[in-house]
Enzyme design. Structure first.
Site, mmCIF file in Angstrom:
data_model
loop_
_atom_site.group_PDB
_atom_site.id
_atom_site.type_symbol
_atom_site.label_atom_id
_atom_site.label_comp_id
_atom_site.label_asym_id
_atom_site.label_seq_id
_atom_site.Cartn_x
_atom_site.Cartn_y
_atom_site.Cartn_z
ATOM 1 N N THR A 121 47.028 52.631 -50.353
ATOM 2 C CA THR A 121 46.228 53.224 -51.420
ATOM 3 C C THR A 121 46.129 52.326 -52.650
ATOM 4 O OG1 THR A 121 46.964 55.392 -50.647
ATOM 5 C CG2 THR A 121 45.914 55.300 -52.811
ATOM 6 N N GLY B 169 50.874 57.600 -51.413
ATOM 7 C CA GLY B 169 49.613 57.685 -52.142
ATOM 8 C C GLY B 169 49.733 58.057 -53.601
ATOM 9 N N LYS C 188 55.098 51.551 -36.139
ATOM 10 C CA LYS C 188 55.616 52.199 -37.335
ATOM 11 C C LYS C 188 55.731 53.692 -37.075
ATOM 12 C CE LYS C 188 54.838 53.635 -42.007
ATOM 13 N NZ LYS C 188 53.829 53.971 -43.024
ATOM 14 N N GLY D 239 54.216 54.565 -52.324
ATOM 15 C CA GLY D 239 54.445 54.757 -53.743
ATOM 16 C C GLY D 239 54.046 53.609 -54.639
#
Length: 331
Positions: A284, A235, A174, A262
């Site tokens: 998160t 986050g 990634k 998000g």
């Protein structure tokens, strides 16, 4: 190990040693060579050649490993493929922000995810026996997706992933190259540059990007094997802020599209899947939930529900009401 003491810089800190080779130094640090990668004076030292890499006074070394930064089955057998690898779970989870590796592993199992993103960080040479992520999440059972979190230039991202490949042999990676620390938005010029270089070196980069259909197409042309537009800042938990552009990216892509960043709760994940995305990546939203294990399970169900809704084809939107029951024959 024998001979005169020499001075080295190891992970940014000065160290004196009698080690004559990198292999000697790794043993001196009480590290497991199978779990680390070594950069020697800016060049990756292949693990098979550590015993032949001589050390000299003034050398600089970076020794890194993976840190936190399941098998899943869908009811319909629906799968997706990236870079020739097929997965059943469309949820990818991160490995940062958990209270410990044990909770991280439990959340992974609850999520059903088959891929986890992992950050590449320096080994703590003062405590080489400290727990590592690989002790709790087996890379032979779960696909590790090394990422470049925290990189702000193409060169830093490329260097990080070269180390990652040496550490574990991973070529599916990634890529994210950030523009600045406040928004953590991607720097698309540096991202494109890194994508081109990595693709030429045999990497298969899944690329974090802005939610821009033009930028997405440029990344695909540069060699990205998956496009990963942000739903909202990393986050933030704000959910998908621009469904229109995400849908346009999906419609124009010839590679998988996954919303990255998000997501805050299960409904956000469902929306991403209802837009036709191939998957969702999150960290998160699970790690900072009051009950991460339960939230991981909720995200698993949300991704599956959103995918089923997309495949079913939603009803058309109407400007006015349309009664479900016929009005003829009323009493």
């Amino acid at each position: 190990m024998a001979g005169a003491m020499i001075a080295l810089t190891v992970n940014g800190e000065s160290r004196r040693t009698a080690a004559s080779t990198i292999a000697d130094l790794v043993r001196e640090l009480d590290l497991d060579p199978a779990k680390v990668a070594v950069e020697h004076n800016g060049t990756i030292a292949p693990r098979s050649e550590l015993a032949s890499h001589k050390l000299s006074d003034g050398d600089a070394l970076e020794i890194v490993h993976f840190v936190g930064g399941g098998q899943g089955e869908t009811a319909s057998g629906d799968t997706w493929t990236v870079a020739g690898r097929t997965f059943t779970s469309r949820l990818i989870v991160g490995t940062g922000k958990y209270k410990d590796f044990e909770q991280n592993a439990a959340a992974l199992e609850a999520s059903g995810a088959e891929i986890v993103t992992v950050a590449v960080r320096r080994v703590n040479v003062s405590d080489p026996k400290a727990p590592m992520l690989t002790d709790f999440i087996d890379p032979k059972k779960t696909t590790y997706l090394p990422n470049t979190a925290g990189c702000f230039t193409a060169d830093d991202a490329i260097r990080t992933l070269r180390l990652a490949r040496e550490a574990g042999g991973w070529d599916l990676v990634k890529l994210e190259v950030l523009g600045e620390a406040k928004t953590l938005y991607p720097d698309m010029r540096e991202t494109l540059k890194a994508t081109e270089v990595l693709a030429k070196e045999g990497f298969h980069p899944m690329v974090y990007c802005v939610d821009d259909p033009i930028a997405a197409k440029q990344l695909e042309e540069a060699g990205a094997v998956a496009i990963m537009p942000l739903g909202a800042p990393i986050g933030s938990g704000l959910g998908i802020q621009n469904q229109v552009t995400i849908r346009l990216i999906v419609e124009g892509a010839n590679v998988p599209v996954l919303v990255d960043a998000g997501v805050g709760t299960a409904s956000d994940a469902a929306v991403a899947m209802e837009l036709g995305c191939d998957g969702v990546l999150m960290n998160t939203a699970i790690a900072e939930a009051k009950d991460p294990i339960r939230m991981a399970r909720a995200m698993k169900l949300a991704v599956e529900a959103g995918r089923e809704a997309y495949l079913a084809g939603r009803m058309g939107r109407r400007k006015y009401a349309d009664p479900s029951s016929p009005l003829a024959g009323l009493i």
